[in-house]
Design a protein around this motif. Structure first.
Motif, PDB file in Angstrom:
ATOM      1  N   ILE A 117       0.860  -1.189   0.000  1.00 55.26           N
ATOM      2  CA  ILE A 117       0.000   0.000   0.000  1.00 55.26           C
ATOM      3  C   ILE A 117       0.896   1.240   0.000  1.00 55.26           C
ATOM      4  CG2 ILE A 117      -1.609   1.363   1.374  1.00 55.26           C
ATOM      5  CD1 ILE A 117      -2.923  -1.195   2.258  1.00 55.26           C
ATOM      6  N   GLY A 118       0.610   2.162  -0.897  1.00 57.47           N
ATOM      7  CA  GLY A 118       1.399   3.386  -0.991  1.00 57.47           C
ATOM      8  C   GLY A 118       1.958   3.560  -2.396  1.00 57.47           C
ATOM      9  N   ILE A 119       2.973   4.396  -2.502  1.00 61.06           N
ATOM     10  CA  ILE A 119       3.606   4.693  -3.785  1.00 61.06           C
ATOM     11  C   ILE A 119       5.032   4.160  -3.747  1.00 61.06           C
ATOM     12  CG2 ILE A 119       4.354   6.539  -5.333  1.00 61.06           C
ATOM     13  CD1 ILE A 119       1.967   8.174  -4.300  1.00 61.06           C
ATOM     14  N   ALA A 120       5.335   3.236  -4.649  1.00 58.85           N
ATOM     15  CA  ALA A 120       6.613   2.523  -4.612  1.00 58.85           C
ATOM     16  C   ALA A 120       7.743   3.347  -5.232  1.00 58.85           C
ATOM     17  CB  ALA A 120       6.468   1.173  -5.331  1.00 58.85           C
ATOM     18  N   ARG A 121       8.923   2.762  -5.242  1.00 58.39           N
ATOM     19  CA  ARG A 121      10.139   3.419  -5.716  1.00 58.39           C
ATOM     20  C   ARG A 121      10.008   3.842  -7.185  1.00 58.39           C
ATOM     21  NH1 ARG A 121      14.758   2.031  -2.722  1.00 58.39           N
ATOM     22  NH2 ARG A 121      16.027   2.237  -4.604  1.00 58.39           N
ATOM     23  N   GLY A 122      10.573   5.018  -7.469  1.00 59.16           N
ATOM     24  CA  GLY A 122      10.721   5.460  -8.845  1.00 59.16           C
ATOM     25  C   GLY A 122       9.450   5.876  -9.567  1.00 59.16           C
ATOM     26  N   CYS A 123       8.344   6.068  -8.864  1.00 60.30           N
ATOM     27  CA  CYS A 123       7.098   6.465  -9.528  1.00 60.30           C
ATOM     28  C   CYS A 123       7.097   7.953  -9.854  1.00 60.30           C
ATOM     29  CB  CYS A 123       5.899   6.140  -8.641  1.00 60.30           C
ATOM     30  SG  CYS A 123       5.554   4.385  -8.480  1.00 60.30           S
ATOM     31  N   ARG A 124       6.501   8.289 -10.984  1.00 58.53           N
ATOM     32  CA  ARG A 124       6.320   9.687 -11.381  1.00 58.53           C
ATOM     33  C   ARG A 124       4.819   9.900 -11.593  1.00 58.53           C
ATOM     34  NH1 ARG A 124       8.296  10.670 -16.408  1.00 58.53           N
ATOM     35  NH2 ARG A 124       8.839  12.855 -15.995  1.00 58.53           N
ATOM     36  N   ILE A 125       4.249  10.835 -10.815  1.00 58.76           N
ATOM     37  CA  ILE A 125       2.796  11.054 -10.854  1.00 58.76           C
ATOM     38  C   ILE A 125       2.528  12.553 -10.877  1.00 58.76           C
ATOM     39  CG2 ILE A 125       0.594  10.580  -9.728  1.00 58.76           C
ATOM     40  CD1 ILE A 125       1.961   8.334  -8.176  1.00 58.76           C
ATOM     41  N   ARG A 126       1.637  12.974 -11.768  1.00 59.62           N
ATOM     42  CA  ARG A 126       1.223  14.381 -11.760  1.00 59.62           C
ATOM     43  C   ARG A 126      -0.251  14.489 -12.171  1.00 59.62           C
ATOM     44  NH1 ARG A 126       4.005  17.372 -17.039  1.00 59.62           N
ATOM     45  NH2 ARG A 126       3.002  16.079 -18.648  1.00 59.62           N
ATOM     46  N   HIS A 127      -0.880  15.552 -11.664  1.00 57.97           N
ATOM     47  CA  HIS A 127      -2.267  15.883 -12.005  1.00 57.97           C
ATOM     48  C   HIS A 127      -3.189  14.681 -11.809  1.00 57.97           C
ATOM     49  CE1 HIS A 127      -0.315  18.984 -14.956  1.00 57.97           C
ATOM     50  NE2 HIS A 127      -0.156  19.306 -13.683  1.00 57.97           N
ATOM     51  N   ALA A 128      -3.185  14.122 -10.592  1.00 59.32           N
ATOM     52  CA  ALA A 128      -3.970  12.915 -10.334  1.00 59.32           C
ATOM     53  C   ALA A 128      -4.488  12.903  -8.902  1.00 59.32           C
ATOM     54  CB  ALA A 128      -3.120  11.670 -10.591  1.00 59.32           C
ATOM     55  N   ILE A 129      -5.517  12.075  -8.702  1.00 53.62           N
ATOM     56  CA  ILE A 129      -6.044  11.784  -7.372  1.00 53.62           C
ATOM     57  C   ILE A 129      -5.809  10.303  -7.104  1.00 53.62           C
ATOM     58  CG2 ILE A 129      -8.093  11.696  -5.912  1.00 53.62           C
ATOM     59  CD1 ILE A 129      -9.285  13.947  -7.622  1.00 53.62           C
ATOM     60  N   ILE A 130      -5.148  10.000  -5.990  1.00 54.98           N
ATOM     61  CA  ILE A 130      -4.879   8.612  -5.586  1.00 54.98           C
ATOM     62  C   ILE A 130      -5.740   8.317  -4.365  1.00 54.98           C
ATOM     63  CG2 ILE A 130      -3.130   6.911  -5.016  1.00 54.98           C
ATOM     64  CD1 ILE A 130      -2.591   8.305  -7.665  1.00 54.98           C
ATOM     65  N   ASP A 131      -6.765   7.496  -4.534  1.00 60.81           N
ATOM     66  CA  ASP A 131      -7.681   7.208  -3.432  1.00 60.81           C
ATOM     67  C   ASP A 131      -7.024   6.262  -2.425  1.00 60.81           C
ATOM     68  OD1 ASP A 131      -9.949   7.117  -1.856  1.00 60.81           O
ATOM     69  OD2 ASP A 131     -11.319   6.758  -3.515  1.00 60.81           O
ATOM     70  N   LYS A 132      -7.715   6.015  -1.327  1.00 61.38           N
ATOM     71  CA  LYS A 132      -7.161   5.268  -0.200  1.00 61.38           C
ATOM     72  C   LYS A 132      -6.786   3.831  -0.560  1.00 61.38           C
ATOM     73  CE  LYS A 132      -8.559   7.387   4.129  1.00 61.38           C
ATOM     74  NZ  LYS A 132      -9.228   7.141   5.418  1.00 61.38           N
ATOM     75  N   ASN A 133      -5.744   3.372   0.111  1.00 59.00           N
ATOM     76  CA  ASN A 133      -5.285   1.980   0.050  1.00 59.00           C
ATOM     77  C   ASN A 133      -4.838   1.545  -1.337  1.00 59.00           C
ATOM     78  OD1 ASN A 133      -6.123   1.914   2.761  1.00 59.00           O
ATOM     79  ND2 ASN A 133      -8.119   1.069   2.214  1.00 59.00           N
ATOM     80  N   ALA A 134      -4.564   2.521  -2.215  1.00 56.71           N
ATOM     81  CA  ALA A 134      -4.072   2.157  -3.546  1.00 56.71           C
ATOM     82  C   ALA A 134      -2.649   1.613  -3.443  1.00 56.71           C
ATOM     83  CB  ALA A 134      -4.103   3.370  -4.468  1.00 56.71           C
ATOM     84  N   ARG A 135      -2.333   0.657  -4.311  1.00 60.90           N
ATOM     85  CA  ARG A 135      -1.000   0.052  -4.360  1.00 60.90           C
ATOM     86  C   ARG A 135      -0.374   0.411  -5.715  1.00 60.90           C
ATOM     87  NH1 ARG A 135      -0.779  -4.355  -0.558  1.00 60.90           N
ATOM     88  NH2 ARG A 135      -2.796  -4.608   0.491  1.00 60.90           N
ATOM     89  N   ILE A 136       0.535   1.364  -5.703  1.00 55.08           N
ATOM     90  CA  ILE A 136       1.165   1.836  -6.932  1.00 55.08           C
ATOM     91  C   ILE A 136       2.544   1.179  -7.037  1.00 55.08           C
ATOM     92  CG2 ILE A 136       1.783   3.841  -8.312  1.00 55.08           C
ATOM     93  CD1 ILE A 136      -1.177   3.724  -7.498  1.00 55.08           C
ATOM     94  N   GLY A 137       2.710   0.311  -8.017  1.00 52.11           N
ATOM     95  CA  GLY A 137       3.941  -0.466  -8.148  1.00 52.11           C
ATOM     96  C   GLY A 137       5.139   0.375  -8.572  1.00 52.11           C
ATOM     97  N   GLU A 138       6.326  -0.235  -8.533  1.00 52.61           N
ATOM     98  CA  GLU A 138       7.568   0.476  -8.830  1.00 52.61           C
ATOM     99  C   GLU A 138       7.577   1.022 -10.261  1.00 52.61           C
ATOM    100  OE1 GLU A 138      11.015  -1.793  -8.025  1.00 52.61           O
ATOM    101  OE2 GLU A 138      10.670  -1.917  -5.857  1.00 52.61           O
ATOM    102  N   ASN A 139       8.177   2.214 -10.387  1.00 55.90           N
ATOM    103  CA  ASN A 139       8.453   2.835 -11.692  1.00 55.90           C
ATOM    104  C   ASN A 139       7.198   3.070 -12.536  1.00 55.90           C
ATOM    105  OD1 ASN A 139      11.331   2.807 -11.248  1.00 55.90           O
ATOM    106  ND2 ASN A 139      11.270   0.610 -11.711  1.00 55.90           N
ATOM    107  N   CYS A 140       6.064   3.280 -11.875  1.00 60.56           N
ATOM    108  CA  CYS A 140       4.858   3.638 -12.619  1.00 60.56           C
ATOM    109  C   CYS A 140       4.931   5.096 -13.065  1.00 60.56           C
ATOM    110  CB  CYS A 140       3.605   3.416 -11.767  1.00 60.56           C
ATOM    111  SG  CYS A 140       3.162   1.685 -11.541  1.00 60.56           S
ATOM    112  N   SER A 141       4.319   5.394 -14.183  1.00 61.13           N
ATOM    113  CA  SER A 141       4.249   6.757 -14.700  1.00 61.13           C
ATOM    114  C   SER A 141       2.782   7.113 -14.899  1.00 61.13           C
ATOM    115  CB  SER A 141       5.012   6.874 -16.024  1.00 61.13           C
ATOM    116  OG  SER A 141       4.859   8.170 -16.577  1.00 61.13           O
ATOM    117  N   ILE A 142       2.313   8.140 -14.200  1.00 55.28           N
ATOM    118  CA  ILE A 142       0.913   8.560 -14.266  1.00 55.28           C
ATOM    119  C   ILE A 142       0.865  10.045 -14.603  1.00 55.28           C
ATOM    120  CG2 ILE A 142      -1.246   8.794 -12.981  1.00 55.28           C
ATOM    121  CD1 ILE A 142      -0.299   6.527 -11.159  1.00 55.28           C
ATOM    122  N   GLY A 143       0.204  10.372 -15.712  1.00 52.28           N
ATOM    123  CA  GLY A 143       0.012  11.769 -16.088  1.00 52.28           C
ATOM    124  C   GLY A 143       1.094  12.343 -16.969  1.00 52.28           C
TER     125      GLY A 143
END
Length: 434
Positions: free
Chosen positions: A373-399
């Motif tokens: 649960i949370g935001i893993a290593r190396g993620c890049r996220i912009r202009h987004a809403i991350i709701d509760k208990n989300a699991r964001i895997g390593e090196n994801c790119s959002i936005g």
């Protein structure tokens, strides 16, 4: 000449309209009622009207809702605990079947009408009607005093808006005494409403200075004499704003209370996102740091947030976060949020987590191949809403994948009002590109 009165707060019953399915805030309302949507890092939307009511010494409060009310009920029951001497309460009235009616609430007015049997047991002299999706801080006791002094049967709170803002609101016009004599619902820009300008004599001393804010819009906040509300709802009309209020205005004896402070409807994803990020600005439009009229919420007893060699600019972080070697700008970080090394966030609203995972649970995640649960290593996220208990895997790119995003449901994510939304409990695999 106004009559001076000494209002009794125990005679006022507050009713907070929780809304229906909350489709304008979907997918944030997919698994929760609209009033239960997390806001500002540690609060829920419903905390705003409840806190305004409590701070004004109106402590008999009902919340009317009918969809996904379990998390809302848990929040209210664990937060608003009054002692026996205060005679206060905060209770949910969800849609229910009785011998008199068997359907859902069909609108705001219908919701109130179907609960009169509960309201009458409190023997109120007045009803205070509030919305569950607005951000403001108001002395409602002052509005109540003004209502009593006016001798009106109904008082509507109004906020000053520009012509552009008026297109999405109900605009009201008053005479020099403050009594409402006209109402226009969401007038398009092509419609001439110059005659609706507020009278200069009625501008409050503390109104937000803007020469273009010359129209008075209804805030959806009403004081009713108890008998006036029952009479107003003795029909089949279902909605306050579109049906009940225009009808009352046409009959006369409806007063306006002009509010000069900050007010924002946060019932859409766009307004929710923009208003949330504004809280993290250097000089936010709404001040959560007012100890005289605090915004209350659930007491979690979480540890202080910990930042390990991170850069944060214009960012709010709630309690219990652990943020390591991250670059975070113009964002709101909710409770218990874990953000790992190398993550970059810009313009992100993170709602946090409901619980911490134990070392054993994190090891099980490794075995099952799912992120923590949370935001893993190396993620890049912009202009987004991350709701509760989300699991964001390593090196994801959002936005970052394209400039514009078309609204829709895309499986792992939604786009609403041009904003990327990662829904509650979503598992986003490592290396995902959105």
């Amino acid at each position: 000449m106004r009559r001076r009165v000494d209002p009794g707060s125990n005679d006022v019953l507050s009713i907070i309209l929780g809304g229906g399915k909350g489709s304008r805030l979907y997918p944030l309302t997919k698994d929760r009622a609209k009033p239960a949507v997390p806001f500002g890092g540690k609060y829920r939307l419903v905390d705003i009207p409840i806190s305004n009511s409590i701070n004004s010494d109106f402590k008999k409060i009902y919340i009317l809702t009918q969809f996904n009310s379990a998390s809302l009920h848990l929040h209210l029951s664990s937060t608003y605990l009054f002692d026996t001497f205060s005679r206060g309460f905060v209770e949910i009235l969800a849609a229910e079947q009785t011998f008199d009616h068997s359907g859902w609430y069909e609108g705001t007015a219908d919701a109130v009408r179907k609960n009169f049997q509960h309201f009458r047991t409190q023997n109120p002299s007045h009803y205070l009607i509030l919305s569950g999706d607005q951000l403001y801080r108001m002395d409602l006791a002052e509005m109540y005093r003004r209502h009593l002094e006016s001798g009106a049967q109904v008082t509507i709170a109004g906020t000053l808006v520009t012509r552009e803002q008026a297109t999405g609101l109900g605009v009201i016009r008053t005479d020099r005494r403050g009594f409402i004599d006209d109402f226009v619902e969401k007038p398009p820009l092509r419609q001439n409403i110059e005659y609706m300008r507020v009278h200069p004599d009625l501008l409050p001393s503390n109104h937000l200075q803007n020469e273009r804010r010359v129209y008075l819009a209804s805030m959806g906040i009403y004081f009713f004499n108890a008998d006036a509300l029952e009479t107003a709802l003795d029909n089949s009309f279902t909605d306050f704003g579109n049906e009940i209020i225009p009808q009352l205005i046409s009959r006369g004896n409806v007063h306006a209370y002009i509010f000069g402070g900050f007010w924002e409807d946060i019932g859409t994803i766009r307004s929710f996102y923009d208003t949330s990020l504004n809280l993290a600005s250097i000089n936010p439009d709404f001040n959560f740091y007012d100890e005289r009229m605090p915004i209350y919420t659930h007491r979690r007893d979480l540890p202080a947030s910990k930042y390990n060699s991170s850069f944060m600019q214009q960012t709010l972080a709630a309690d219990g976060c652990i943020i390591t070697n991250a670059n975070i700008q113009n964002s709101v970080i909710g409770v218990r949020m874990l953000i790992e090394s190398g993550a970059e966030l810009e313009g992100v609203v993170c709602m946090g987590a409901d619980y911490y995972e134990t070392p054993a649970e994190r090891e099980l995640n490794r075995q099952q191949g799912i992120p923590d649960i949370g935001i893993a290593r190396g993620c890049r996220i912009r202009h987004a809403i991350i709701d509760k208990n989300a699991r964001i895997g390593e090196n994801c790119s959002i936005g970052y994948e394209r400039e514009g995003y078309e609204d829709g449901d895309y499986g792992y994510y939604h786009v609403k009002d041009g904003i990327i939304v990662i829904a509650k409990n979503t598992v986003l695999p490592p290396e995902s590109r959105i």
